[in-house]
Design a protein around this motif. Structure first.
Motif, PDB file in Angstrom:
ATOM      1  N   ALA A 160       0.981  -1.256   0.028  1.00 51.47           N
ATOM      2  CA  ALA A 160       0.064   0.073   0.069  1.00 51.47           C
ATOM      3  C   ALA A 160       1.053   1.190  -0.118  1.00 51.47           C
ATOM      4  O   ALA A 160       0.754   2.331  -0.725  1.00 51.47           O
ATOM      5  N   ILE A 161       1.984   1.061   0.971  1.00 55.37           N
ATOM      6  CA  ILE A 161       2.854   2.467   0.912  1.00 55.37           C
ATOM      7  C   ILE A 161       3.551   2.670  -0.391  1.00 55.37           C
ATOM      8  O   ILE A 161       3.557   3.747  -1.164  1.00 55.37           O
ATOM      9  N   GLY A 162       3.884   1.519  -1.031  1.00 54.25           N
ATOM     10  CA  GLY A 162       4.545   1.691  -2.432  1.00 54.25           C
ATOM     11  C   GLY A 162       3.725   1.874  -3.485  1.00 54.25           C
ATOM     12  O   GLY A 162       4.213   2.530  -4.922  1.00 54.25           O
ATOM     13  N   SER A 163       2.366   1.948  -3.387  1.00 54.01           N
ATOM     14  CA  SER A 163       1.255   2.372  -4.149  1.00 54.01           C
ATOM     15  C   SER A 163       0.851   3.709  -3.818  1.00 54.01           C
ATOM     16  O   SER A 163      -0.244   4.119  -4.480  1.00 54.01           O
ATOM     17  N   GLY A 164       1.215   4.349  -2.902  1.00 55.74           N
ATOM     18  CA  GLY A 164       0.782   5.465  -2.172  1.00 55.74           C
ATOM     19  C   GLY A 164      -0.663   5.535  -1.724  1.00 55.74           C
ATOM     20  O   GLY A 164      -1.152   6.677  -1.814  1.00 55.74           O
ATOM     21  N   ILE A 165      -0.916   4.598  -1.103  1.00 59.07           N
ATOM     22  CA  ILE A 165      -2.412   4.236  -0.596  1.00 59.07           C
ATOM     23  C   ILE A 165      -2.078   4.842   1.096  1.00 59.07           C
ATOM     24  O   ILE A 165      -1.816   4.001   1.931  1.00 59.07           O
ATOM     25  N   LEU A 166      -2.216   6.308   1.098  1.00 60.32           N
ATOM     26  CA  LEU A 166      -1.886   6.900   2.281  1.00 60.32           C
ATOM     27  C   LEU A 166      -2.737   7.917   2.757  1.00 60.32           C
ATOM     28  O   LEU A 166      -2.482   8.684   3.685  1.00 60.32           O
ATOM     29  N   SER A 167      -3.936   7.934   2.212  1.00 58.81           N
ATOM     30  CA  SER A 167      -4.997   9.026   2.502  1.00 58.81           C
ATOM     31  C   SER A 167      -6.204   8.385   2.384  1.00 58.81           C
ATOM     32  O   SER A 167      -6.624   7.488   1.518  1.00 58.81           O
ATOM     33  N   GLU A 168      -7.360   9.016   2.916  1.00 58.89           N
ATOM     34  CA  GLU A 168      -8.644   8.445   2.891  1.00 58.89           C
ATOM     35  C   GLU A 168      -9.369   8.672   1.454  1.00 58.89           C
ATOM     36  O   GLU A 168      -8.940   9.678   0.719  1.00 58.89           O
ATOM     37  N   GLY A 169      -9.866   7.814   0.939  1.00 62.53           N
ATOM     38  CA  GLY A 169     -10.214   7.657  -0.548  1.00 62.53           C
ATOM     39  C   GLY A 169      -9.618   7.048  -1.347  1.00 62.53           C
ATOM     40  O   GLY A 169     -10.242   6.696  -2.564  1.00 62.53           O
ATOM     41  N   LEU A 170      -8.467   6.622  -0.936  1.00 53.29           N
ATOM     42  CA  LEU A 170      -7.564   5.947  -1.888  1.00 53.29           C
ATOM     43  C   LEU A 170      -7.368   4.405  -1.733  1.00 53.29           C
ATOM     44  O   LEU A 170      -7.728   4.074  -0.465  1.00 53.29           O
ATOM     45  N   THR A 171      -7.570   3.479  -2.762  1.00 51.37           N
ATOM     46  CA  THR A 171      -7.759   2.220  -2.464  1.00 51.37           C
ATOM     47  C   THR A 171      -6.872   1.305  -3.457  1.00 51.37           C
ATOM     48  O   THR A 171      -6.646   1.899  -4.661  1.00 51.37           O
ATOM     49  N   LEU A 172      -6.414   0.364  -2.765  1.00 48.76           N
ATOM     50  CA  LEU A 172      -5.445  -0.391  -4.064  1.00 48.76           C
ATOM     51  C   LEU A 172      -5.973  -1.688  -4.383  1.00 48.76           C
ATOM     52  O   LEU A 172      -6.796  -2.471  -3.688  1.00 48.76           O
ATOM     53  N   CYS A 173      -5.984  -1.951  -5.860  1.00 50.05           N
ATOM     54  CA  CYS A 173      -6.570  -3.389  -6.449  1.00 50.05           C
ATOM     55  C   CYS A 173      -5.227  -3.915  -6.857  1.00 50.05           C
ATOM     56  O   CYS A 173      -4.510  -3.556  -7.867  1.00 50.05           O
ATOM     57  N   SER A 174      -4.978  -5.113  -6.293  1.00 51.88           N
ATOM     58  CA  SER A 174      -3.827  -6.034  -6.678  1.00 51.88           C
ATOM     59  C   SER A 174      -4.226  -7.214  -7.552  1.00 51.88           C
ATOM     60  O   SER A 174      -4.889  -8.210  -6.361  1.00 51.88           O
ATOM     61  N   ILE A 175      -4.046  -7.502  -8.580  1.00 53.44           N
ATOM     62  CA  ILE A 175      -4.328  -8.945  -9.044  1.00 53.44           C
ATOM     63  C   ILE A 175      -3.172  -9.740  -9.399  1.00 53.44           C
ATOM     64  O   ILE A 175      -2.254  -9.375 -10.448  1.00 53.44           O
ATOM     65  N   GLY A 176      -2.764 -10.455  -8.458  1.00 55.67           N
ATOM     66  CA  GLY A 176      -1.731 -11.414  -8.815  1.00 55.67           C
ATOM     67  C   GLY A 176      -2.592 -12.785  -8.827  1.00 55.67           C
ATOM     68  O   GLY A 176      -3.584 -13.004  -9.547  1.00 55.67           O
ATOM     69  N   THR A 177      -1.920 -13.921  -8.327  1.00 59.80           N
ATOM     70  CA  THR A 177      -2.657 -15.369  -8.256  1.00 59.80           C
ATOM     71  C   THR A 177      -3.760 -15.223  -7.545  1.00 59.80           C
ATOM     72  O   THR A 177      -4.857 -15.536  -7.872  1.00 59.80           O
ATOM     73  N   SER A 178      -3.818 -14.526  -6.470  1.00 61.54           N
ATOM     74  CA  SER A 178      -4.837 -14.100  -5.672  1.00 61.54           C
ATOM     75  C   SER A 178      -5.172 -12.508  -5.875  1.00 61.54           C
ATOM     76  O   SER A 178      -4.228 -11.842  -6.547  1.00 61.54           O
ATOM     77  N   GLY A 179      -6.219 -12.159  -5.432  1.00 62.81           N
ATOM     78  CA  GLY A 179      -6.275 -10.541  -5.622  1.00 62.81           C
ATOM     79  C   GLY A 179      -6.769  -9.945  -4.222  1.00 62.81           C
ATOM     80  O   GLY A 179      -7.357 -10.539  -3.401  1.00 62.81           O
ATOM     81  N   VAL A 180      -6.403  -8.667  -4.172  1.00 61.22           N
ATOM     82  CA  VAL A 180      -6.510  -7.858  -3.027  1.00 61.22           C
ATOM     83  C   VAL A 180      -7.144  -6.578  -3.370  1.00 61.22           C
ATOM     84  O   VAL A 180      -6.837  -5.822  -4.288  1.00 61.22           O
ATOM     85  N   ILE A 181      -8.176  -6.282  -2.563  1.00 57.71           N
ATOM     86  CA  ILE A 181      -8.698  -4.685  -2.447  1.00 57.71           C
ATOM     87  C   ILE A 181      -8.547  -4.353  -1.167  1.00 57.71           C
ATOM     88  O   ILE A 181      -8.719  -4.734  -0.047  1.00 57.71           O
ATOM     89  N   LEU A 182      -7.561  -3.362  -1.090  1.00 55.11           N
ATOM     90  CA  LEU A 182      -7.073  -2.590   0.254  1.00 55.11           C
ATOM     91  C   LEU A 182      -7.335  -1.171   0.249  1.00 55.11           C
ATOM     92  O   LEU A 182      -6.927  -0.518  -0.646  1.00 55.11           O
ATOM     93  N   SER A 183      -7.972  -0.830   1.435  1.00 55.08           N
ATOM     94  CA  SER A 183      -8.490   0.602   1.494  1.00 55.08           C
ATOM     95  C   SER A 183      -7.867   1.183   2.604  1.00 55.08           C
ATOM     96  O   SER A 183      -7.887   0.692   3.715  1.00 55.08           O
ATOM     97  N   TYR A 184      -7.342   2.462   2.557  1.00 56.96           N
ATOM     98  CA  TYR A 184      -6.569   3.378   3.566  1.00 56.96           C
ATOM     99  C   TYR A 184      -7.795   3.458   4.598  1.00 56.96           C
ATOM    100  O   TYR A 184      -9.085   3.975   4.253  1.00 56.96           O
ATOM    101  N   GLU A 185      -7.612   3.762   5.844  1.00 53.63           N
ATOM    102  CA  GLU A 185      -8.594   3.942   6.948  1.00 53.63           C
ATOM    103  C   GLU A 185      -7.888   4.596   7.972  1.00 53.63           C
ATOM    104  O   GLU A 185      -6.831   4.386   8.609  1.00 53.63           O
ATOM    105  N   ASN A 186      -8.589   5.725   8.449  1.00 52.10           N
ATOM    106  CA  ASN A 186      -7.710   6.531   9.523  1.00 52.10           C
ATOM    107  C   ASN A 186      -8.857   6.347  10.673  1.00 52.10           C
ATOM    108  O   ASN A 186      -8.603   6.926  11.928  1.00 52.10           O
ATOM    109  N   ASP A 187     -10.076   5.801  10.638  1.00 50.48           N
ATOM    110  CA  ASP A 187     -10.888   5.817  11.825  1.00 50.48           C
ATOM    111  C   ASP A 187     -10.872   4.123  12.465  1.00 50.48           C
ATOM    112  O   ASP A 187     -11.126   3.183  12.161  1.00 50.48           O
ATOM    113  N   LYS A 188     -10.486   4.048  13.677  1.00 50.88           N
ATOM    114  CA  LYS A 188      -9.813   3.011  14.159  1.00 50.88           C
ATOM    115  C   LYS A 188     -11.052   2.245  14.763  1.00 50.88           C
ATOM    116  O   LYS A 188     -11.114   0.949  15.265  1.00 50.88           O
TER     117      LYS A 188
END
Length: 498
Positions: free
Chosen positions: A244-272
């Protein structure tokens, strides 16, 4: 010019990147190591194989022509999550490491659920899955009591590597979050969880921020690698956090889609306090006092690879997908669910299997290929949909991996996700994220965000097409019905599988 090194300790190999102040990868080196599958469902590695491979990779980087080793200021790490390394009182492993993809611990997962009840999700914020670390600890205690008696402390893979390079014992929050022992919101080892399983606090290493300085390389490591003994070593993070860091996912509204063998949707969150009820993973980010939510599709790129192997074994992916952009959204009424090896999000179901729905005589192979691409993306959209239902903003998605190599698929993602989808110029993922933590820790930048502005370079951007997005919205609702409609059928078919 000065440099930092990002080390990505993966499941099959370690990859080290030498990165300059402009975020340019000046050199890279990789070394592989073996996996051991002694029994069905087991997956282990020798912890010291990681060390030997990393030392070799570092030696290659420091001997790169034109690079002065003295110009290397810092090192940080990305690592495969969840793997269990047990150390004795002398700091030596008592057995092989048990990896994230080891599935022997179903019995221990049920024990954790019975013992913790509601506290499992309220404290650790994640369900008990076989891949996590606590179930592995309980398995060793139950089935290898002699090894467990020797064990005085546990580490995760990259933390063991860093310990061997520095002599210092730590674990960062992003990796600790995947153990089922961390109070994720409170950022401390959970006394409730440790007490429930009779584990002493001393069994857990000290916690540290991902950009935290742990020390410098040991003299003998400096000699073996060619690194200066003054090289600073920073804690690093879990592979998904560093990706996520290497893709710049560092603020609200930014989400990562990573499609390898498996797939990941990863979204930044600042609300614990954000509650996803365990439907998606909720972990500490590598950025201080931040979090991320993550959903997983088990057979993402694997589904397309399976399709190619089965129906186009002698063609390239480009040949197989030639003309796929001419097929309209919905693949002519053909729908695919990518459950080839079960599913993770939102259905944690190892028995469910894939389906093609709506096959008729007019369909050609290209319709099936389009349906596979759409089905993978629909599965990932399950996570996007849950994020939005929980109140998250998902308007920009950075797409990496195999799904970012095909313009048609990138446009398809924009249409199905109904969000702007952005590709990157030079994907380096977790390794670059680790290098960014070293750059930030070394004082090159005043924040990870300013580091990302320099290091993460966007390429083409794809906006949703209103007509296609509207069509996919309706098809997605149909897709969401397929799991429940086919679950019983797949359970009935299970005894007949080879």
């Amino acid at each position: 010019m000065s440099y930092v090194i990002g080390i990505d300790l993966g499941t099959s190999a370690v990859k080290a990147l030498l990165v300059d102040r402009n975020g340019t990868v000046a050199a890279e080196a990789s070394r592989s190591y073996p996996l051991f599958h002694e029994h069905t469902g087991w997956s282990e590695q020798r912890s010291d194989d990681w060390v030997d491979a990393s030392v070799e990779a570092l030696r290659e980087l420091t001997s790169t022509a034109g690079i002065e080793a003295s110009a290397i200021e810092g090192i940080s790490f990305s690592g495969q999550m969840h793997g269990l390394v047990l150390l004795d009182g002398e700091g030596n492993p008592v057995r092989n490491a048990i990896l994230w993809n080891d599935t022997r611990t179903t019995e221990q997962c049920r024990e954790i659920e019975r013992t913790l009840g509601d506290k499992l999700l309220s404290v650790t914020r994640n369900p008990a899955l076989e891949g996590f670390t606590l179930p592995k600890i309980l398995w060793v205690r139950q089935y290898e009591p002699e090894a467990f008696v020797q064990a005085k402390l546990f580490l995760l893979p990259k933390d063991y590597l860093r310990y061997r390079l520095t002599g210092q014992l730590h674990m960062d929050y992003s990796d600790a979050a995947g153990t089922l022992m961390l109070d994720v919101a409170g950022k401390e080892w959970s006394g409730e969880v440790l007490e429930a399983f009779a584990l002493p606090a001393s069994f857990c290493p000290p916690l540290i921020e991902s950009h935290g300085l742990v020390g410098t390389v040991l003299p003998q490591i400096a000699e073996r690698t060619g690194l200066p003994a003054t090289t600073k070593v920073f804690a690093g993070g879990a592979d998904n956090a560093c990706g996520a860091i290497g893709s710049g996912i560092l603020s609200e509204g930014l989400t990562l889609c990573s499609i390898g063998t498996s797939g990941v949707i990863l979204s930044y969150e600042n609300d614990k306090t954000k509650d996803f009820a365990g439907k998606v993973h909720f972990f500490n980010h590598g950025k201080q006092d931040s979090f991320y939510a993550m959903g997983v599709t088990l057979a993402a790129g694997y589904s397309l690879s399976w399709f190619k192997k089965t129906f186009a074994p002698n063609e390239s992916f480009d040949q197989m997908l030639d003309g796929v952009g001419k097929v309209k959204p919905g693949a002519g009424g053909l729908l695919f669910t990518p459950y080839l090896v079960g599913e993770r999000t939102p259905h944690a179901d190892s028995a469910i299997r894939a389906s093609f729905i709506g096959v008729d005589g007019s369909h050609e192979r290209i319709h099936f290929a389009r349906a596979v691409m759409e089905g993978i993306t629909f599965s990932l959209n399950e996570s996007v949909d849950m994020f939005r239902r929980a109140g998250k903003t998902v308007d920009t998605i950075i797409s990496i991996g195999g799904g970012a190599q095909n313009p048609v698929w990138l446009q398809m993602q924009a249409d199905i996700f109904n969000a702007t989808v952005v590709a990157l110029e030079n994907e380096q993922g977790p390794g670059l994220g680790a290098a960014m933590l070293a750059a930030y820790g070394s004082g090159w930048f005043d924040s990870l965000e300013s580091c990302a502005d320099k290091f993460v370079k966007h390429a083409d951007s794809y906006s949703p097409q209103p007509e296609a997005a509207a069509a996919y919205e309706g098809i997605f609702k149909i897709y969401q019905q397929v799991y429940e409609q086919t679950r019983g059928l797949n359970e009935a078919l299970a005894p007949y599988r080879g």
